[in-house]
Design a protein around this motif. Sequence first.
Motif, PDB file in Angstrom:
ATOM      1  N   SER A 143      14.858  20.951  58.609  1.00  0.00           N
ATOM      2  CA  SER A 143      15.299  22.123  57.846  1.00  0.00           C
ATOM      3  C   SER A 143      16.157  21.739  56.643  1.00  0.00           C
ATOM      4  O   SER A 143      16.782  20.672  56.617  1.00  0.00           O
ATOM      5  N   CYS A 146      21.057  25.596  53.898  1.00  0.00           N
ATOM      6  CA  CYS A 146      20.937  26.897  53.248  1.00  0.00           C
ATOM      7  C   CYS A 146      21.677  26.915  51.914  1.00  0.00           C
ATOM      8  O   CYS A 146      22.871  26.617  51.843  1.00  0.00           O
ATOM      9  N   GLU A 218      26.029  32.394  55.806  1.00  0.00           N
ATOM     10  CA  GLU A 218      24.851  31.728  55.254  1.00  0.00           C
ATOM     11  C   GLU A 218      25.210  30.705  54.177  1.00  0.00           C
ATOM     12  O   GLU A 218      24.365  29.929  53.745  1.00  0.00           O
ATOM     13  N   ASN A 219      26.450  30.711  53.728  1.00  0.00           N
ATOM     14  CA  ASN A 219      26.851  29.846  52.625  1.00  0.00           C
ATOM     15  C   ASN A 219      27.930  28.854  53.032  1.00  0.00           C
ATOM     16  O   ASN A 219      28.716  28.411  52.203  1.00  0.00           O
TER      17      ASN A 219
END
Length: 320
Positions: A143, A146, A218-219
């Motif tokens: 992955s 993000c 998410e950050n």
Amino acid sequence: MHGILNVNHFHCLFQVVALLLPDDKVIYSTSGPIVLSTLSTRENMDRIQPCTHEEADTRLLIHALDAQRCGYQNIKIRSNDTDVVVLAVSSFRTIDAEHLWVAYGTGKTLKYIPIHHIASLLTQEEAEVLPLFHALTGCDTVSFFCGRGKRTAWDVWRVFPELTEHMSSIQPTMTDITDEFLDAVERFVVLCYEKTSTLTRVNTLRQELFAKKSRLLENIPPTQAALYQHIKRAVYQGVFIWGQTLVAQPILPSASNWGWKLDDQGWTPYWTSLPQAKDICYELIKCGCKKGCGGRCKCKKANLVCTGLCYCGGGCGSCD
């Protein structure tokens, strides 16, 4: 059954193409672990068969190496896969051709990437660890971080060259990754999310970015536990698989020891050894009730009192 049909199809296709091919051209085609060739005078193909590679990305580099050993100094690879470009750059010094190109794109976007030139801009050590760097920063099987793309990761690598030395220390013969390598990658990830930070631990940075700088979940970087599994998957892909690109029959350890698990769905990532936050961090639960907190209230379902994070502001009294 599907595998057998595919091998037969390749065999038939090879025979058709061989009939249409000019006499001064030579074609090679894979047929399972073996290789078919129109060059009837060639007796030894031990360099390219039997081959146990599962992906064409790596197998075609073996053929590029074989082409050079057969005397070809100008080699072109046709591929639209970034992985192939990375592997070509990493393998170029071993292939040792005069020119190696990758024809990338289609139609008006078609371009010829000069692998020989790109490789010349990197040190040998940087080129060798490029597949691991590519895997660490996101690829088909590992992955991405993000909100942090390849450009950001590359810029951080340029100002954090210590990462190169630690990536070089990881070899296909290793049974585990070292603490020094883990520390270096963790520091690298910290810099990817906060380039001026002096912190060395992602958990500490997570707390600072979330609590003091109001960053969204998410950050912020992954937890240390999740990052550890991410690193293991990257090592498996970037070192064990891609690190043996030019080996016809690579020896691979079990993926279950390197960030993967086998279940009813097949091989799936083992994301983290920690339980999900929603199951243990009740302080993150907040409701969106607009007309009083009734039976559907998230706080009420969790047997919690509404707080200032809730839409109701915490003064509803319905959850007391």
